[in-house]
Design a protein around this motif. Structure first.
Motif, PDB file in Angstrom:
ATOM      1  N   ALA A  36       0.830  -1.218   0.000  1.00  0.00           N
ATOM      2  CA  ALA A  36       0.000   0.000   0.000  1.00  0.00           C
ATOM      3  C   ALA A  36       0.859   1.261   0.000  1.00  0.00           C
ATOM      4  CB  ALA A  36      -0.924  -0.009   1.211  1.00  0.00           C
ATOM      5  N   LEU A  37       2.054   1.155   0.595  1.00  0.00           N
ATOM      6  CA  LEU A  37       2.938   2.323   0.643  1.00  0.00           C
ATOM      7  C   LEU A  37       3.572   2.621  -0.721  1.00  0.00           C
ATOM      8  CD1 LEU A  37       4.730   1.629   4.048  1.00  0.00           C
ATOM      9  CD2 LEU A  37       3.063   3.427   3.586  1.00  0.00           C
ATOM     10  N   PHE A  38       3.655   1.565  -1.551  1.00  0.00           N
ATOM     11  CA  PHE A  38       4.282   1.752  -2.864  1.00  0.00           C
ATOM     12  C   PHE A  38       3.247   1.924  -3.980  1.00  0.00           C
ATOM     13  CE2 PHE A  38       7.458  -0.369  -0.256  1.00  0.00           C
ATOM     14  CZ  PHE A  38       8.551   0.479  -0.447  1.00  0.00           C
ATOM     15  N   LEU A  39       2.193   1.097  -3.918  1.00  0.00           N
ATOM     16  CA  LEU A  39       1.167   1.191  -4.971  1.00  0.00           C
ATOM     17  C   LEU A  39       0.056   2.116  -4.476  1.00  0.00           C
ATOM     18  CD1 LEU A  39       1.019  -2.616  -5.852  1.00  0.00           C
ATOM     19  CD2 LEU A  39       2.389  -0.870  -6.972  1.00  0.00           C
ATOM     20  N   ARG A  40       0.414   3.379  -4.361  1.00  0.00           N
ATOM     21  CA  ARG A  40      -0.479   4.309  -3.668  1.00  0.00           C
ATOM     22  C   ARG A  40      -1.733   4.673  -4.464  1.00  0.00           C
ATOM     23  NH1 ARG A  40       4.562   7.948  -2.027  1.00  0.00           N
ATOM     24  NH2 ARG A  40       5.114   7.110  -4.057  1.00  0.00           N
ATOM     25  N   LYS A  41      -1.719   4.350  -5.774  1.00  0.00           N
ATOM     26  CA  LYS A  41      -2.899   4.708  -6.574  1.00  0.00           C
ATOM     27  C   LYS A  41      -3.690   3.482  -7.003  1.00  0.00           C
ATOM     28  CE  LYS A  41      -0.966   8.995  -8.298  1.00  0.00           C
ATOM     29  NZ  LYS A  41      -0.380   9.705  -9.441  1.00  0.00           N
ATOM     30  N   ASN A  42      -3.330   2.356  -6.425  1.00  0.00           N
ATOM     31  CA  ASN A  42      -3.959   1.114  -6.846  1.00  0.00           C
ATOM     32  C   ASN A  42      -5.305   0.918  -6.134  1.00  0.00           C
ATOM     33  OD1 ASN A  42      -4.649  -1.670  -7.149  1.00  0.00           O
ATOM     34  ND2 ASN A  42      -2.549  -2.017  -7.846  1.00  0.00           N
ATOM     35  N   ILE A  43      -6.345   1.122  -6.889  1.00  0.00           N
ATOM     36  CA  ILE A  43      -7.689   1.071  -6.293  1.00  0.00           C
ATOM     37  C   ILE A  43      -8.053  -0.355  -5.866  1.00  0.00           C
ATOM     38  CG2 ILE A  43     -10.161   1.335  -6.843  1.00  0.00           C
ATOM     39  CD1 ILE A  43      -9.398   3.903  -8.285  1.00  0.00           C
ATOM     40  N   VAL A  44      -7.596  -1.349  -6.631  1.00  0.00           N
ATOM     41  CA  VAL A  44      -7.914  -2.743  -6.286  1.00  0.00           C
ATOM     42  C   VAL A  44      -7.305  -3.089  -4.927  1.00  0.00           C
ATOM     43  CG1 VAL A  44      -7.612  -5.167  -6.985  1.00  0.00           C
ATOM     44  CG2 VAL A  44      -8.057  -3.414  -8.706  1.00  0.00           C
TER      45      VAL A  44
ATOM     46  N   LEU B 140     -12.697   2.333   6.660  1.00  0.00           N
ATOM     47  CA  LEU B 140     -13.055   3.641   6.106  1.00  0.00           C
ATOM     48  C   LEU B 140     -11.828   4.394   5.579  1.00  0.00           C
ATOM     49  CD1 LEU B 140     -15.758   5.032   5.690  1.00  0.00           C
ATOM     50  CD2 LEU B 140     -15.149   6.538   7.550  1.00  0.00           C
ATOM     51  N   VAL B 141     -10.697   4.189   6.202  1.00  0.00           N
ATOM     52  CA  VAL B 141      -9.478   4.874   5.729  1.00  0.00           C
ATOM     53  C   VAL B 141      -9.145   4.449   4.297  1.00  0.00           C
ATOM     54  CG1 VAL B 141      -6.985   5.049   6.090  1.00  0.00           C
ATOM     55  CG2 VAL B 141      -8.546   5.458   7.999  1.00  0.00           C
ATOM     56  N   PRO B 142      -9.119   3.123   3.993  1.00  0.00           N
ATOM     57  CA  PRO B 142      -8.876   2.763   2.583  1.00  0.00           C
ATOM     58  C   PRO B 142      -9.958   3.300   1.642  1.00  0.00           C
ATOM     59  CG  PRO B 142      -8.717   0.823   3.991  1.00  0.00           C
ATOM     60  CD  PRO B 142      -9.175   1.940   4.859  1.00  0.00           C
ATOM     61  N   ILE B 143     -11.213   3.355   2.128  1.00  0.00           N
ATOM     62  CA  ILE B 143     -12.290   3.898   1.272  1.00  0.00           C
ATOM     63  C   ILE B 143     -12.012   5.381   0.981  1.00  0.00           C
ATOM     64  CG2 ILE B 143     -14.758   4.529   1.237  1.00  0.00           C
ATOM     65  CD1 ILE B 143     -15.314   1.874   2.699  1.00  0.00           C
ATOM     66  N   LEU B 144     -11.591   6.112   2.002  1.00  0.00           N
ATOM     67  CA  LEU B 144     -11.280   7.532   1.797  1.00  0.00           C
ATOM     68  C   LEU B 144     -10.100   7.690   0.842  1.00  0.00           C
ATOM     69  CD1 LEU B 144     -11.737   8.982   5.410  1.00  0.00           C
ATOM     70  CD2 LEU B 144     -13.158   9.458   3.414  1.00  0.00           C
ATOM     71  N   ILE B 145      -9.138   6.764   0.934  1.00  0.00           N
ATOM     72  CA  ILE B 145      -7.994   6.834   0.002  1.00  0.00           C
ATOM     73  C   ILE B 145      -8.486   6.621  -1.431  1.00  0.00           C
ATOM     74  CG2 ILE B 145      -5.800   5.758  -0.668  1.00  0.00           C
ATOM     75  CD1 ILE B 145      -5.376   5.083   2.325  1.00  0.00           C
ATOM     76  N   ILE B 146      -9.407   5.678  -1.603  1.00  0.00           N
ATOM     77  CA  ILE B 146      -9.970   5.446  -2.944  1.00  0.00           C
ATOM     78  C   ILE B 146     -10.656   6.729  -3.435  1.00  0.00           C
ATOM     79  CG2 ILE B 146     -11.730   4.179  -4.256  1.00  0.00           C
ATOM     80  CD1 ILE B 146     -11.151   1.761  -2.403  1.00  0.00           C
ATOM     81  N   CYS B 147     -11.416   7.346  -2.547  1.00  0.00           N
ATOM     82  CA  CYS B 147     -12.100   8.601  -2.912  1.00  0.00           C
ATOM     83  C   CYS B 147     -11.072   9.649  -3.336  1.00  0.00           C
ATOM     84  CB  CYS B 147     -12.909   9.137  -1.742  1.00  0.00           C
ATOM     85  SG  CYS B 147     -14.288   8.101  -1.299  1.00  0.00           S
ATOM     86  N   LEU B 148      -9.984   9.724  -2.578  1.00  0.00           N
ATOM     87  CA  LEU B 148      -8.960  10.724  -2.905  1.00  0.00           C
ATOM     88  C   LEU B 148      -8.302  10.418  -4.246  1.00  0.00           C
ATOM     89  CD1 LEU B 148      -7.233  11.284   0.563  1.00  0.00           C
ATOM     90  CD2 LEU B 148      -8.652  12.905  -0.685  1.00  0.00           C
ATOM     91  N   ILE B 149      -8.045   9.114  -4.485  1.00  0.00           N
ATOM     92  CA  ILE B 149      -7.431   8.734  -5.769  1.00  0.00           C
ATOM     93  C   ILE B 149      -8.346   9.183  -6.907  1.00  0.00           C
ATOM     94  CG2 ILE B 149      -6.744   6.784  -7.238  1.00  0.00           C
ATOM     95  CD1 ILE B 149      -6.017   5.284  -4.584  1.00  0.00           C
TER      96      ILE B 149
END
Lengths: 251, 393
Positions: free
Chosen positions: A186-194, A230-239
Motif C-alpha cells: 500500500a505504501l508503494f502502490l499508492r494509486k492502486n484502487i484494487v 473507512l481509511v482505505p475507502i477515503l484513500i480510494i475517494c482521494l485517488i
C-alpha cells in the motif's frame, strides 16, 4: 461537488461513531487512560473515572468545534492516541508492545479533515492503514490468541466443526504474512484502487468478526475499527478525486 | 574482643545461605506426592555441592538416619541475570509434613517445612485462593501477612492457588524480584512455607520467563493449563492468555467429562472473568461456561477485575439455585481495588455482591461439603461464608 459533500458526510459520520464507540467503552468499563494515567498514580477511582470521561467527552466538543476550525480535529486524534498509548504503557495483553502502531489508522483518521492538501491527506491515511495492517500482521504471525479464536470460531460458524489448533495457527500465520505484504504494498502502490479495495474489504471483514464472535459485546469493538475499512475507502475517494481535480480545497 | 567474636558469629549466622534467596515451594498436578523447592541465586557457583535434606513427618534427624536427600538442578533466567536452584521432591507421602533444609559444603539453611495434600477423601483439607497482587508491594505484604495468619490458624491449609497477575510487567525482573521477596512474609513463625500453584494472568506477558520461574515446562504444562489434584478436589487451572477455543477447550471438555464420571469436586480457576464485576466478560463466558454447566461445576474462581465478588448461581444465563455455578473472585491480593461498576448486573442479585475490597478465599473441604470463606485484612472474622454440597452422581 457531490463527491466532496459525500466524503465529508462519510468522514464526519464515521468519526462521530468512532468517538461514540470509545465513549461507550469509557462509560461502560473504563479504559487504560483512567487506569494508567490516573489510578496508578494514586488518584482516587472516582477522580480517575471523572477525568477519563471528561477527556473522552471533550472529543465530542472538539468534533463540534472542528466545523468552525479544522485544527480542532487534532485533539481528537490525540484522544485516540492516548487510548492506545495508555494501553501500551499499561500492557498486559498480547501485542501491547506495538499497540500504537497497530491502532495507527484509528489515530490518524481524524487528521483526514485537518489539512487541505490532498497529498498530505492521502499520505497520512496511507501511513495509518499500512501501519495497522503491518502490525496486525506481526501479531498474527506471533500467534495472537484472539485472532486464533476468531478464526476457529468463524470456521466452526461456516463448517459446523472446530478446526485443529495447530492448523489454525499456521493459517493465521500466513494471514499475518499477507497482511504485512499488503500493508507494505500500500505504501508503494499508492494509486492502486484494487489494493485499497482489498484493504477496505479485509478491514471490514475482520471488524465484523467481533460482533459475530462476541455478540452484543462485539458491537462497540466493531465501531472502534471503523477506520480500518473507512481509511482505505477515503484513500480510494482521494485517488478518484485527484484524477478529476488536483490539490483543491476539500473540506 | 569478646564483643567482636560474638558479632562475627552473629554475622556468620545471618549470612548463612544469604545467597539463597526467595524460598518458595511449587506444586503443580500432584500436590500429594510432588513439590519443588526453589531458590534464586545471583551466581551459579553458589549452588555447587548443595543438597536438600528432607524428612517426612519428623524434624530432620541430626544423625541422618531417616533423612532423604534431593540433588539440585540449576537454570539461568532469560532476564535479570539470575539463576534458579531447584530441588524436585517426587516421592512424598500424602498428607504429611515435609521438613527440609539446604546444605552446601560450607553452610546450611534454617529448617523449614510444608504440608502435602491428603489422599483420603474424608481427610480435612484447606486451600487459599486469590489473584492480582501486582502494582502495590506494600498492600501485597499486608495480604501475605494475612495468609500467614490464616495458615497459622488453619493448619490444614496446603497451598495458595494463585489466579494470575502476580506483577504488573511480566517482563520486568525487578518486579518479579520484589514479588518473590514479598512472598517471604507468608512464611510462618515456625518456618512453615505456603506452597503455591501458579496460573498465568494477562500481566504475565513474558510466557518464557513465567514458565522458567514456575517450572511449568519441567512439570509438563508449558501452556499453563492443568489439573491440581487435592484428594477428590480437582482444581482445573486454565489459561485465559491463550486460545480458549483450540486445544485448551478440547482438553477442558475431556477433563470435565472424566472428573465428573469419577465424582470429583471440580473447581475451575482462571484469570479473565466470565461474569465480571468491573470489565467486559472474557471469552470464557461463551466457550467454557457451557462446559462448566454441562458437567456440574458448582463454583469457579476468577481474577482480573480488582474487586471482591460473589455471583448468584448462574445456569444458562439465568439465576438457578439448583444447577447454577457460582463465580467467586476477582483479584484482591494487593492490587488497588476498583469500584465494581457492574455490581448492578443481574448476576449480582442476592446472595451475590461486588465490593471494592482486598480479599482472599479460604476453601475448606470436609467430606461432601466445601465451605468457602471470604477473608479480609485486619479482621479476624470472615466477611462471608458460602457452603457447597456435593451432588453425588
Amino acid at each position: 461537488m457531490g463527491n466532496k459533500k459525500t466524503i465529508n458526510t462519510l468522514f464526519y459520520s464515521f468519526l462521530f461513531i468512532q468517538i461514540l464507540a470509545a465513549l461507550f467503552n469509557i462509560f461502560q468499563y473504563g479504559t487504560n487512560i483512567g487506569s494508567y494515567f490516573f489510578l496508578t498514580r494514586d488518584w482516587s477511582e472516582n477522580s480517575s473515572l471523572l477525568l477519563e470521561r471528561i477527556w473522552g467527552l471533550s472529543s465530542l466538543v472538539f468534533l463540534a468545534l472542528s466545523f468552525w476550525k479544522r485544527f480542532f480535529l487534532i485533539p481528537i486524534s490525540l484522544f485516540f492516541f492516548s487510548l492506545s498509548f495508555s494501553s501500551y504503557l499499561q500492557g498486559g495483553f498480547f501485542g501491547s508492545e506495538f499497540v500504537v502502531w497497530a491502532h495507527l489508522a484509528r489515530i490518524v483518521f481524524p487528521l483526514f479533515g485537518v489539512s487541505e492538501n490532498l497529498k498530505v491527506k492521502k499520505g497520512i491515511l496511507l501511513i495509518g492503514v499500512a501501519s495497522t495492517f503491518i502490525f496486525h500482521g506481526i501479531e498474527a504471525m506471533k500467534g495472537n490468541p484472539e485472532f486464533l479464536d476468531l478464526f476457529i470460531y468463524f470456521y466452526s460458524f461456516i463448517f459446523n466443526s472446530f478446526p485443529e489448533e495447530d492448523i489454525s495457527t499456521q493459517i493465521i500465520y500466513w494471514v499475518g504474512v499477507s497482511d504485512i505484504a499488503v500493508g507494505v504494498l500500500a505504501l508503494f502502490l499508492r494509486k492502486n484502487i484494487v489494493l485499497m479495495a482489498y484493504l477496505a474489504f479485509w478491514g471490514f471483514f475482520t471488524a465484523l468478526l467481533r460482533p459475530l464472535f462476541y455478540g452484543v459485546d462485539g458491537i462497540a469493538p466493531f465501531f472502534e475499527r471503523v477506520p480500518h475499512f473507512l481509511v482505505p475507502i477515503l484513500i480510494i475517494c482521494l485517488i478518484k478525486y485527484c484524477n478529476i481535480k488536483s490539490n483543491r480545497s476539500f473540506l | 574482643m569478646k564483643f567482636i567474636l560474638v558479632l562475627s558469629l552473629l554475622l556468620a549466622s545471618v549470612s548463612a545461605l544469604a545467597e539463597f534467596k526467595h524460598l518458595r515451594v511449587l506444586m503443580h498436578s500432584d500436590p500429594s506426592h510432588k513439590a519443588m523447592v526453589v531458590y534464586t541465586l545471583d551466581n551459579k557457583q553458589d549452588a555447587k555441592g548443595s543438597e536438600l535434606i528432607y524428612s517426612i513427618n519428623q524434624k530432620i534427624d541430626d544423625k541422618g538416619v531417616k533423612n532423604r536427600v534431593s540433588k539440585y538442578s540449576i537454570k539461568s533466567l532469560k532476564r535479570g541475570g539470575k539463576h534458579l536452584l531447584k530441588f524436585a521432591l517426587n516421592d512424598l507421602e500424602a498428607g504429611s509434613k515435609v521438613y527440609f533444609k539446604v546444605v552446601t559444603p560450607q553452610k546450611e539453611s534454617k529448617e523449614f517445612y510444608f504440608k502435602t495434600a491428603p489422599k483420603q477423601k474424608d481427610a480435612p483439607l484447606a486451600l487459599l485462593f486469590g489473584g492480582d497482587s501486582r502494582s502495590d508491594s506494600k498492600q501485597r505484604r499486608i495480604m501475605n501477612k494475612k495468609m500467614k495468619e490464616l495458615v497459622e490458624n488453619n493448619p490444614e491449609i496446603v497451598a495458595l492457588v494463585f489466579g494470575g497477575d502476580m506483577i504488573e510487567n511480566g517482563m520486568s525482573w525487578s518486579q518479579w524480584n520484589q514479588w518473590l521477596e514479598d512472598y517471604q512474609v507468608s512464611i510462618t513463625d515456625d518456618n512453615r512455607v505456603l506452597p503455591f500453584v501458579p496460573v498465568r494472568g494477562n500481566h504475565e506477558t513474558d510466557k518464557k520467563l513465567f514458565n522458567q520461574l514456575f517450572f511449568m515446562e519441567e512439570a509438563g504444562y508449558k501452556d499453563v493449563y492443568y489439573v491440581s489434584y487435592f484428594s477428590d478436589l480437582a482444581i482445573i487451572n486454565l489459561n485465559t492468555n491463550i486460545s480458549h477455543l483450540g486445544k485448551q477447550r478440547k482438553w477442558l471438555k475431556k477433563t470435565l467429562k472424566e472428573l465428573s464420571a469419577k465424582d470429583y469436586w471440580m473447581v475451575p480457576n482462571y484469570h479473565r472473568p466470565a461474569f465480571p464485576a468491573v470489565k467486559k466478560s472474557g471469552k470464557a463466558k461463551k466457550h467454557w461456561v457451557p462446559l462448566f454447566e454441562e458437567y456440574g461445576v458448582k463454583f469457579a474462581f476468577e481474577s482480573d477485575g480488582h474487586a471482591l465478588k460473589r455471583t448468584a448461581p448462574i445456569y444458562k444465563g439465568k439465576i438457578n439455585h439448583d444447577k447454577g455455578v457460582v463465580y467467586l473472585g476477582e483479584g484482591g491480593l494487593g492490587v488497588k481495588q476498583r469500584d465494581p461498576k457492574r455490581s448492578n448486573k443481574w448476576y449480582f442479585q442476592s446472595p451475590g455482591y461486588a465490593y471494592s475490597m482486598h480479599h482472599i478465599f479460604l476453601l475448606k473441604k470436609e467430606n461432601n461439603t466445601i465451605n468457602v470463606s471470604v477473608e479480609v485484612p485486619n479482621s479476624a472474622k470472615a466477611f462471608d461464608q458460602i457452603i457447597f454440597e456435593k451432588t453425588v452422581n
